[in-house]
Enzyme design. Sequence first.
Site, PDB file in Angstrom:
ATOM      1  N   GLU A  36       0.834  -1.210   0.000  1.00  0.00           N
ATOM      2  CA  GLU A  36       0.000   0.000   0.000  1.00  0.00           C
ATOM      3  C   GLU A  36       0.871   1.264   0.000  1.00  0.00           C
ATOM      4  OE1 GLU A  36      -4.054  -0.902   2.419  1.00  0.00           O
ATOM      5  OE2 GLU A  36      -2.201  -1.609   3.344  1.00  0.00           O
ATOM      6  N   ASP A  38       3.923   1.479  -1.227  1.00  0.00           N
ATOM      7  CA  ASP A  38       4.505   1.613  -2.568  1.00  0.00           C
ATOM      8  C   ASP A  38       3.500   2.227  -3.538  1.00  0.00           C
ATOM      9  OD1 ASP A  38       6.855   0.620  -1.709  1.00  0.00           O
ATOM     10  OD2 ASP A  38       6.498  -1.435  -2.419  1.00  0.00           O
ATOM     11  N   GLU A 116      20.821   6.370  27.867  1.00  0.00           N
ATOM     12  CA  GLU A 116      20.388   6.017  26.500  1.00  0.00           C
ATOM     13  C   GLU A 116      21.240   4.871  26.004  1.00  0.00           C
ATOM     14  OE1 GLU A 116      21.249   9.456  24.116  1.00  0.00           O
ATOM     15  OE2 GLU A 116      20.054  10.749  25.393  1.00  0.00           O
ATOM     16  N   LYS A 118      23.750   3.156  23.599  1.00  0.00           N
ATOM     17  CA  LYS A 118      24.803   3.694  22.741  1.00  0.00           C
ATOM     18  C   LYS A 118      24.729   2.944  21.416  1.00  0.00           C
ATOM     19  CE  LYS A 118      29.675   4.902  22.939  1.00  0.00           C
ATOM     20  NZ  LYS A 118      30.101   4.391  21.660  1.00  0.00           N
ATOM     21  N   ASP A 120      25.790   1.645  17.888  1.00  0.00           N
ATOM     22  CA  ASP A 120      27.082   1.379  17.268  1.00  0.00           C
ATOM     23  C   ASP A 120      26.999   1.711  15.779  1.00  0.00           C
ATOM     24  OD1 ASP A 120      29.667   0.695  17.206  1.00  0.00           O
ATOM     25  OD2 ASP A 120      29.360  -1.473  17.262  1.00  0.00           O
ATOM     26  N   ARG A 139      31.136  13.059  11.311  1.00  0.00           N
ATOM     27  CA  ARG A 139      31.867  13.677  12.411  1.00  0.00           C
ATOM     28  C   ARG A 139      33.259  14.133  11.966  1.00  0.00           C
ATOM     29  NH1 ARG A 139      35.412  11.925  16.412  1.00  0.00           N
ATOM     30  NH2 ARG A 139      35.239  13.153  18.299  1.00  0.00           N
ATOM     31  N   TYR A 227      19.963  12.261  19.142  1.00  0.00           N
ATOM     32  CA  TYR A 227      19.981  12.426  20.592  1.00  0.00           C
ATOM     33  C   TYR A 227      20.518  13.780  21.049  1.00  0.00           C
ATOM     34  CZ  TYR A 227      24.525  10.568  19.237  1.00  0.00           C
ATOM     35  OH  TYR A 227      25.704  10.337  18.579  1.00  0.00           O
ATOM     36  N   LYS A 319      30.676   0.963  28.616  1.00  0.00           N
ATOM     37  CA  LYS A 319      30.839  -0.033  27.557  1.00  0.00           C
ATOM     38  C   LYS A 319      30.484  -1.418  28.098  1.00  0.00           C
ATOM     39  CE  LYS A 319      32.510   1.541  23.826  1.00  0.00           C
ATOM     40  NZ  LYS A 319      33.756   1.510  23.378  1.00  0.00           N
ATOM     41  N   CYS A 412      62.711 -16.296   9.596  1.00  0.00           N
ATOM     42  CA  CYS A 412      61.608 -15.550   8.999  1.00  0.00           C
ATOM     43  C   CYS A 412      60.851 -16.464   8.027  1.00  0.00           C
ATOM     44  CB  CYS A 412      62.164 -14.340   8.260  1.00  0.00           C
ATOM     45  SG  CYS A 412      60.931 -13.512   7.250  1.00  0.00           S
ATOM     46  N   CYS A 415      61.713 -15.019   4.262  1.00  0.00           N
ATOM     47  CA  CYS A 415      63.035 -15.047   3.612  1.00  0.00           C
ATOM     48  C   CYS A 415      64.016 -15.966   4.326  1.00  0.00           C
ATOM     49  CB  CYS A 415      63.593 -13.631   3.543  1.00  0.00           C
ATOM     50  SG  CYS A 415      63.948 -12.942   5.169  1.00  0.00           S
ATOM     51  N   CYS A 430      62.691  -9.633  11.786  1.00  0.00           N
ATOM     52  CA  CYS A 430      63.466 -10.123  10.660  1.00  0.00           C
ATOM     53  C   CYS A 430      64.394  -8.977  10.277  1.00  0.00           C
ATOM     54  CB  CYS A 430      62.549 -10.475   9.485  1.00  0.00           C
ATOM     55  SG  CYS A 430      63.492 -10.743   7.972  1.00  0.00           S
ATOM     56  N   CYS A 435      63.716  -8.329   2.804  1.00  0.00           N
ATOM     57  CA  CYS A 435      62.775  -9.441   2.994  1.00  0.00           C
ATOM     58  C   CYS A 435      61.489  -9.173   2.189  1.00  0.00           C
ATOM     59  CB  CYS A 435      62.453  -9.552   4.480  1.00  0.00           C
ATOM     60  SG  CYS A 435      61.042 -10.623   4.825  1.00  0.00           S
TER      61      CYS A 435
HETATM   62  S1  IVH Z   1      26.175  11.659  23.017  1.00  0.00           S
HETATM   63  C1  IVH Z   1      29.037  15.206  23.529  1.00  0.00           C
HETATM   64  N1  IVH Z   1      24.544   9.594  22.820  1.00  0.00           N
HETATM   65  O1  IVH Z   1      29.252   7.396  20.642  1.00  0.00           O
HETATM   66  C2  IVH Z   1      28.312  13.907  23.545  1.00  0.00           C
HETATM   67  N2  IVH Z   1      26.603   9.523  21.633  1.00  0.00           N
HETATM   68  O2  IVH Z   1      31.857   7.119  21.885  1.00  0.00           O
HETATM   69  C3  IVH Z   1      28.018  13.434  22.192  1.00  0.00           C
HETATM   70  N3  IVH Z   1      26.906   7.503  20.297  1.00  0.00           N
HETATM   71  O3  IVH Z   1      30.673  10.222  19.126  1.00  0.00           O
HETATM   72  C4  IVH Z   1      27.634  12.047  22.121  1.00  0.00           C
HETATM   73  N4  IVH Z   1      24.991   6.552  20.777  1.00  0.00           N
HETATM   74  O4  IVH Z   1      28.828   8.960  17.839  1.00  0.00           O
HETATM   75  C5  IVH Z   1      25.725  10.122  22.466  1.00  0.00           C
HETATM   76  N5  IVH Z   1      22.996   7.866  22.690  1.00  0.00           N
HETATM   77  C6  IVH Z   1      24.158   8.397  22.333  1.00  0.00           C
HETATM   78  C7  IVH Z   1      25.043   7.728  21.458  1.00  0.00           C
HETATM   79  C8  IVH Z   1      26.260   8.324  21.135  1.00  0.00           C
HETATM   80  C9  IVH Z   1      26.112   6.448  20.086  1.00  0.00           C
HETATM   81  C10 IVH Z   1      28.250   7.676  19.701  1.00  0.00           C
HETATM   82  C11 IVH Z   1      28.541   9.074  19.200  1.00  0.00           C
HETATM   83  C12 IVH Z   1      29.785   9.492  19.932  1.00  0.00           C
HETATM   84  C13 IVH Z   1      30.378   8.183  20.340  1.00  0.00           C
HETATM   85  C14 IVH Z   1      31.278   8.337  21.545  1.00  0.00           C
END
Ligand code: IVH
Length: 688
Positions: A36, A38, A116, A118, A120, A139, A227, A319, A412, A415, A430, A435
Amino acid sequence: MSTLSPEERLRRLREQVRHHEERYYVLNDPEISDAEFDALLKALEALEAEYPDLITPDSPTQRVAGRPIEGFQTVEHLEPMLSLDNTYSSDELRDFDERVRKGAELGDVPVAYIAELKIDGLSMALTYEDGRLVRGATRGDGQRGEEVTANVRTIRAIPLQLKTDLTARLEVRGEVYLPRAAFEKTNREREAAGDPIFANPRNAAAGAMRNLDPREVATRGLRAFFYQLVRAGEEAEGSGYAHHADVLTALASWGLPVEPHWRRCNGIDEVIAFCDGWAEKRRTLPFDTDGVVIKVDDLALRARLGATAKFPRWATAFKFPPEQATTVLRKIEVNVGRTGAVTPYAVLEPVFLAGSTISMATLHNAEDVARKDLREGDRVLIEKGGDVIPKVVKAILPHADDSQPWAMPDRCPSCETHLRRDEEEVVWRCPNTSCPARLRRSLEHFASRTAMNIEGLGESLVDQLVTQGLIQDVADIYALRAEQLEELVVAPKDPRSDRARPRKLGKVGRNIVAEIERSKQNDLARLIYGLGIRHVGEKAAATLAKTFRTMDQLLQASVDVLQTAPEIGPVVASSVRDFADEPKNRELVARLASAGVNMNSLAPQGDGPGPLAGKTFVLTGTLGSMTREEAQERLERLGAKVAGSVSRKTSCLVAGADAGSKLERARELGVETLDEQQFLALIMNGGS
Ligand code: IVH
């Protein structure tokens, strides 16, 4: 027959498409089926085809530009994009909280934080003017990133028009990412096409954003979460919001995707509970998260806490512990690096871990293998942290039957020269400067992006060129002829792909020779770095080039004189001197010079403004002598600014072959234009 005007019909259709884009991509809660949706999009396209004059850039049909863009421009961020300090344990989180409370002079009162996930992915800054998306930038180094607007527009989770009547120019920041399913699909397709696969979704997302063809980017399935709000150079507290939670709510209400699992935590204990919970639950999410970001909620308090040069004091990233798996250590092999360092690595029984199949792991050095008593045949525990390459944590005892402690080979593997180790060093080397393995690595380094930037001269080609005896050192690269490369048969290096068959280079070979030719114009800094002088990294190479101006002057400088260059210490200085004292190296440099490789610094002298300071240039069309990136680099070295579009403020347009609308616009505005010859004359004459 509709009685509504075409304008009104278009407006209504667009609004419907936008509404369903938001339901699907932002709120994850579609109200209609894909078919729908599309059909709606098709109806809009059909009506726009009937009334092409009524097409607006923010129409949902205008996400994907019809043809590849010419390159990425560098742009300055409104405010530096800072990174985050990392924490790895609840103790470190408590230390962070302690620092915040001290800075806030709050005594024992708990601080309110927003936690929040994070994401990746790849950080991205979007600029909206009048609610309309006008710019997307990566960035980069934090101060300046790459302008990737055309690619950002293809991401359907990103609104082209915000649902707000705010007219101010505003910047929002967040993360572009690839959901796990899209990542796996990309890799399956790449594997089938014989292309190397991506190690993780972050690399795949970054790779997609660097694609010059937005039509291609549109197919990747990228998503985004936002964010942060930065407005007209100010953080959001200037804009009427008192708390970060309000900012997140506002962003979502404007139609921007906000990761919905964020939570307000009263005090650090609640933060720790949130982190613990998600360390497990994260696997249930459709995207990768590598931790939790903890931010002070009160924006006035944030402003008081401020930032160090790199990190805000009001936030930290927790982390998650690395993901682990067990597998069998099949073999321990060694790799020979550019400096002759011989390092062991583990060949593993392939195992799936954190989104990818692992078949190799690093083992640092021989001492590390001995300390962990890792033996071939052992069952081992491996882990994947933030790095792409996993590491072997330990052997799971008992060792395999009949196993023997591992020993570094005497010779090595490339060589057969006897390996040596300095008394105080852990690294075996080496010592043979000719080499073939060392040579391969030196050539790869010389040609790499940050050194001479010779696109196409990568691992597999270097391997062939050395194996066939076509090159013995970096100067030989400049003697390669197109006919030789066209005939060369190269096997792609990815053993997992059975479609990757050896093939003749053909036309690609000719392009590589053109790239080699182009690299002769590089700045001296790239050459110095490319030579791989020990301890001379990219930054030191740039300083040396800027200070000594020519290769001759550099190679003549004494250790004392070398140390007069900013931030050059005794280690780098002696290393450069040692390099210069070696007759073989002198000869190599002389051969590079006679091949026509530039031996001069192109950077402006001293720290003052360059001769083109205050001037804004715009580049368009294709230049035969250099890439757009290089042209930009040259102009910036002379002090000029390089912008993406022509306006009244443009001082000069450089128009290469096939220049299009920008050239027309420059003519309309009476902006001076230079063709490639004139441009080359300008930069060769140092800007005058
Ligand atoms: S805040 C000044 N919030 O993680 C603070 N960063 O390791 C700006 N990232 O460069 C970052 N999720 O690219 C913020 N919920 C989140 C995030 C987040 C991923 C990334 C961001 C930052 C990097 C730092």
